[in-house]
Scaffold this active site. Structure first.
Site, short mmCIF file in Angstrom:
data_model
loop_
_atom_site.label_atom_id
_atom_site.label_comp_id
_atom_site.label_asym_id
_atom_site.label_seq_id
_atom_site.Cartn_x
_atom_site.Cartn_y
_atom_site.Cartn_z
N ASP A 1 0.86 -1.19 0.00
CA ASP A 1 0.00 0.00 0.00
C ASP A 1 0.90 1.24 0.00
O ASP A 1 2.12 1.15 -0.12
CB ASP A 1 -1.04 -0.04 1.14
N HIS A 2 0.25 2.40 0.18
CA HIS A 2 0.96 3.69 0.08
C HIS A 2 2.07 3.85 1.12
O HIS A 2 2.99 4.62 0.93
CB HIS A 2 -0.06 4.82 0.25
N GLY B 1 1.71 -0.99 6.28
CA GLY B 1 2.32 -0.31 7.42
C GLY B 1 2.86 -1.30 8.45
O GLY B 1 3.98 -1.18 8.94
N GLY C 1 -2.69 -6.04 7.78
CA GLY C 1 -3.88 -5.96 6.94
C GLY C 1 -3.69 -6.66 5.61
O GLY C 1 -4.55 -7.45 5.16
N ASN D 1 6.15 -24.11 7.97
CA ASN D 1 4.77 -23.77 7.61
C ASN D 1 4.54 -23.69 6.10
O ASN D 1 3.41 -23.47 5.66
CB ASN D 1 4.35 -22.45 8.25
N ARG E 1 6.76 -34.29 9.18
CA ARG E 1 5.65 -34.02 10.11
C ARG E 1 5.04 -32.64 9.87
O ARG E 1 3.87 -32.40 10.16
CB ARG E 1 6.12 -34.15 11.57
N HIS E 2 5.82 -31.75 9.29
CA HIS E 2 5.31 -30.41 9.01
C HIS E 2 4.30 -30.43 7.86
O HIS E 2 3.37 -29.63 7.84
CB HIS E 2 6.46 -29.45 8.70
#
Ligand code: RB5
Length: 148
Positions: free
Chosen positions: A8-9, A66, A70, A99, A132-133
């Site tokens: 974003d900005h 930021g 979000g 992950n 296992r992951h």
């Protein structure tokens, strides 16, 4: 590797720094915007990059707002996306190794350029460990499937 990047900005300068870094390392970069300093809505760019990653148009994604929050929340609504908000390299490494995250997110108001580059470098040089992951990542996917 082909990397999709969006922001974003709040993150224009940091994105430019990261793009330069990625190109120096020999990666191809697809910039999904924004490239305007005008206030904008981070979900737009989170979704654009997430859909590109999910469709296989790019190998990995990088999202910057930021805080990284979000834009990663928006990306995580796209099926198949595992976006991790990181603010130091250890978490960035584990987000790949354990992950199998396919989007790295961070906050331009949280981390500086050097720390961000360290995270990106660690991220791109860490392989998913599987084993296992894989079972646990599959369990996350199963939760997603239940929502369809
Ligand atoms: C924009 O001001 C800010 O809310 C956004 O960049 C991000 O931090 C949201 O999570």
């Amino acid at each position: 590797m082909k990397i999709g990047i969006g922001n974003d900005h709040s993150a224009l300068e940091l994105k430019a720094e990261i793009i330069e870094f990625l190109k120096e390392k020999g990666h191809e970069v697809v910039d999904y915007g924004t490239n305007s300093a005008e206030s904008c809505d981070y979900p737009v760019y989170g979704e654009l990059v997430a859909r590109a990653v999910a469709a296989g148009e790019v190998d990995q994604g990088i999202l910057i707002c930021g805080t990284g929050l979000g834009i990663s929340l928006a990306a995580n609504k796209v099926k198949g996306i595992r976006a991790a908000v990181c603010s130091e390299p250890f978490t960035a490494k584990m987000a790949r190794a354990h992950n199998d995250c396919n989007i790295l997110a961070f906050g331009a108001r949280v981390v500086g350029g050097e720390l961000a580059k360290m995270m990106v470098d660690t991220w791109l040089n860490t392989e998913f460990e599987g084993g296992r992951h894989q079972r646990r990542v599959d369990m996350i996917t199963a939760i997603e499937e239940k929502e369809q």
